[in-house]
Motif scaffolding. Structure first.
Motif, short mmCIF file in Angstrom:
data_model
loop_
_atom_site.label_atom_id
_atom_site.label_comp_id
_atom_site.label_asym_id
_atom_site.label_seq_id
_atom_site.Cartn_x
_atom_site.Cartn_y
_atom_site.Cartn_z
N GLN A 161 100.33 -33.66 -16.70
CA GLN A 161 99.05 -33.55 -16.70
C GLN A 161 98.69 -32.05 -16.99
O GLN A 161 98.11 -31.49 -17.64
N THR B 247 99.49 -42.38 -11.75
CA THR B 247 100.75 -41.30 -11.67
C THR B 247 101.84 -41.89 -10.98
O THR B 247 102.94 -41.32 -11.32
N ASP C 297 101.01 -38.28 -19.01
CA ASP C 297 99.81 -38.47 -17.80
C ASP C 297 98.58 -37.76 -17.96
O ASP C 297 98.68 -36.64 -17.75
N GLU C 298 97.63 -38.63 -18.62
CA GLU C 298 96.21 -37.83 -18.74
C GLU C 298 96.41 -36.64 -19.54
O GLU C 298 95.88 -35.52 -19.19
MG LIG Z 1 97.21 -39.51 -11.90
#
Ligand SMILES: [Mg+2]
Ligand SMILES: Nc1ncnc2c1ncn2[C@@H]1O[C@H](COP(=O)(O)OP(=O)(O)O)[C@@H](O)[C@H]1O
Lengths: 266, 360
Positions: free
Chosen positions: B87, B48, B163-164
């Motif tokens: 995310q 991140t 991000d994920e």
């Molecule tokens: Mg992360």
């Protein structure tokens, strides 16, 4: 499992609770009842009437004091809320800076310093300015009220800012919004319940103030509360009850609205 | 060759505190145009942080970050042609689905009808056309995910950061979205930088993967490179299942080496790029790249300790004579009878060039 401590089950809980509520609400209840008294006494009931409401409404001094109170409360809450928004942004949306805790304490100073101290300080300070400039208008009261209203406006706004998801502002910046547009398009629309709540709280606080107003006001600048205080020194009639009841109505409405706004989710 | 879409040189990020946290330790990476590039690593390895530096939310402690050769260091987020799928999605709760998707274009000052057209296309692309006027709180998690994607794609960024993005979705939806993302990347031709801690996700979606650990980049390569030729123990261990076999280098021929195993037998193994290892090393052998056979036939003798049936394949757990364990995975065929049973003396075998020497 050990039994949880429950205050309701302590001996005397009921009695203390009832006595407290009676002490808190009985006088207000009586005040409201006697505002409808047909007689001139504030202690002997002589039947229902709107007479004191009509009399207050027709009283020129009450009219003037009311308008003055509203004007001061309007400006004080508008200015203090604006300043509170800036202060809240500075204490939540900037990199941690040295002395941030001190700044926070200073913003909330009016909550901690005894009101009478602020009142005397302002009296002396404004007296010096009056001598220097000759100006004796309403600005002194507006400034004084603004000062003590700031923390009341600041706290709900700050709480709202802290509760806001920072990722939203970052997402806006990521989508090409420069800082000011992030504020106007993302932060502000979500902040408005906090701002309104802060403004209403400030308005009610200003409307209600006696101590600082009493010290700062020039002759002929009575606000509703100081006018009422002045009346009580002479003859007490249920007219005061009537005015109080109206003020109570305004305050309760605003507090209810404030609570609703603080809970409002975006 | 043109300059890389994103190029990081010795990028470092230290979060001050007591003690300081080195989130990224001198990472260097080149991400090319049109790539589906994945940052893969366990939680807390700095994925991140790297993404946020590319987006402009974090300032590098040292090192440089360039985009097509241009220095990004002092460019604020709103001036970078980079968009992020957060995310948490970070959809604007006070705006509708369409307003969310159009936000970037609006900020870029595009004319109204162009915004409307692009937003329409984007909603089509992520199959959200029916939802244009919904409030973001009134749509499901999977739909929010699509809106976040469309919002980030709408301004046609040079690079899209994710991000994920799939971690909050359930299994089925995640599988669908993996294919969907891959399709979107191919269709739009935008460079995707995708963050995940899921090795399978990384292997199935990526053109190239950077495997990260503790703020450093351990290996960069295509999914096959990473899987078949892990450069070091961490990578071999993190991605897929691996047997670690102690060995001794007998002869080093550059790309390959002759290694002697604990049994005394010698086999050809691959060497990690750009290293000249000697002496004791560890060999990585994937379970499906090895087989079991008669005791004298193979490379590593031992005893079959357990047979686990998995439907598609069977796992043979072998207790090697050198004291280590080894797992062989073999695909099941119809009407197959097993040649060995638990307790039999057997040996593990693998072909020359299958074993990968690891840098430690
Ligand atoms: Mg992360
Ligand atoms: N704002 C921050 N302040 C201090 N430490 C941080 C901050 N953000 C991340 N870290 C730390 O930096 C390391 C890397 O974090 P991160 O980049 O979020 O990892 P990942 O995304 O791979 O899980 C972690 O140890 C994390 O605790």
């Amino acid at each position: 499992m050990a039994k949880r401590f429950q205050i309701q089950q302590m001996p005397g809980f009921r009695t203390i609770a009832v006595v407290t509520f009676v002490l808190l609400y009985m006088p207000i209840f009586l005040l409201v009842i006697y505002s409808f008294n047909a007689g001139t006494s504030i202690a002997i009931w002589e039947g229902f009437s709107w007479r004191w409401y009509v009399s207050a409404w027709d009283n020129q001094q009450v009219q003037e004091a009311t308008i003055r109170s509203l004007v001061i409360a309007f400006w004080a809450s508008a200015i203090s809320t604006t300043l509170a928004v800036l202060a809240a942004l500075a204490t939540t949306r900037t990199r941690k800076f040295k002395g941030q805790a001190a700044v926070f304490a200073m913003i909330n100073q009016p909550l901690m310093v005894p009101e009478i101290v602020t009142a005397v300080a302002l009296l002396i300070f404004f007296a010096m300015i009056k001598v220097a400039t000759g100006y004796t208008g309403l600005m002194y009261l507006v400034i004084a009220h603004t000062a003590f209203c700031i923390p009341f406006a600041y706290l709900p706004i700050r709480a709202r800012l802290i509760g806001m998801d920072l990722a939203l502002e970052q997402a806006a910046a990521d989508l090409y919004a420069p800082p000011f547009r992030v504020f106007t398009r993302i932060t502000l629309p979500q902040l408005w319940p906090g701002i309104l709540a802060g403004a209403m709280l400030a308005f009610v606080i200003s409307l209600d103030d006696v101590v600082i107003t009493e010290f700062v006001k020039s002759a002929g600048q009575d606000t509703l509360p100081t006018y009422m205080l002045g009346q009580l020194r002479r003859v007490v009639t249920p007219e005061v009850n009537a005015i109080s009841t109206v003020l109570l109505g305004i305050s309760v409405t605003m507090v209810v609205a404030f609570t609703a706004l603080s809970k409002l989710k975006t | 060759m043109t300059a890389a879409a994103i190029s990081a040189r010795n990028l470092r990020k230290v979060y001050p505190g007591s003690p300081d946290v080195v989130a990224l330790a001198d990472a260097s990476i080149d991400i090319q145009d049109n790539e589906f590039f994945t940052l893969l690593g366990p939680s807390g390895c700095g994925k991140t942080t790297l993404l946020r530096m590319i987006a402009g939310f974090e300032h590098p402690t040292s090192g440089t970050l360039t985009m097509h050769g241009e220095d990004l260091t002092n460019l604020p987020p709103y001036k970078r042609p980079v968009n992020t799928v957060f995310q948490s999605y970070a959809l604007f709760p006070h705006l509708t689905v369409a307003q969310n998707i159009g936000f970037g274009l609006e900020m870029l000052g595009k004319p109204k009808d162009e915004i409307k057209e692009t937003v329409g296309e984007m909603m089509e692309l992520v199959k959200m056309s029916q939802m244009a006027d919904r409030q973001t709180g009134q749509i499901s998690g999977g739909q929010q995910q699509r809106v976040a994607l469309a919002r980030a794609l709408a301004p046609r960024p040079k690079v899209l950061l994710l991000d994920e993005p799939l971690s909050a979705l359930d299994f089925k939806l995640r599988k669908d979205m993996q294919l969907e993302l891959k399709r979107l990347q191919t269709e739009t031709g935008i460079t995707f930088i995708f963050v995940t801690h899921d090795q399978e996700e990384a292997l199935t979606m990526s053109d190239r993967i950077a495997v990260m650990s503790a703020g450093t980049i351990r290996q960069i390569g295509g999914p096959r490179d990473i899987y078949d030729r892990p450069a070091e123990r961490f990578v071999a261990d993190f991605i897929g299942d691996t047997n670690f076999v102690p060995a001794q280098i007998a002869a080093n021929t550059g790309n390959d080496a002759q290694v002697t195993l604990s049994s005394g037998k010698t086999v050809t193994a691959k060497m990690p790029e750009g290293t000249a290892l000697t002496g004791k090393v560890t060999l990585a052998v994937r379970p499906e790249h090895a087989s079991i056979g008669a005791e004298a036939a193979g490379l590593l003798p031992g005893r079959l300790s357990e047979i686990v049936y998995f439907g598609t394949d069977t796992h043979f757990h072998v207790a090697l004579d050198d004291g280590t364990g080894f797992v062989v995975r073999s695909q099941n065929r119809p009407n197959e009878t097993l040649a060995f049973s638990t307790g039999d003396r057997i040996s593990v075998d693998f072909a020359p060039g299958v074993g990968q020497v690891l840098r430690d």
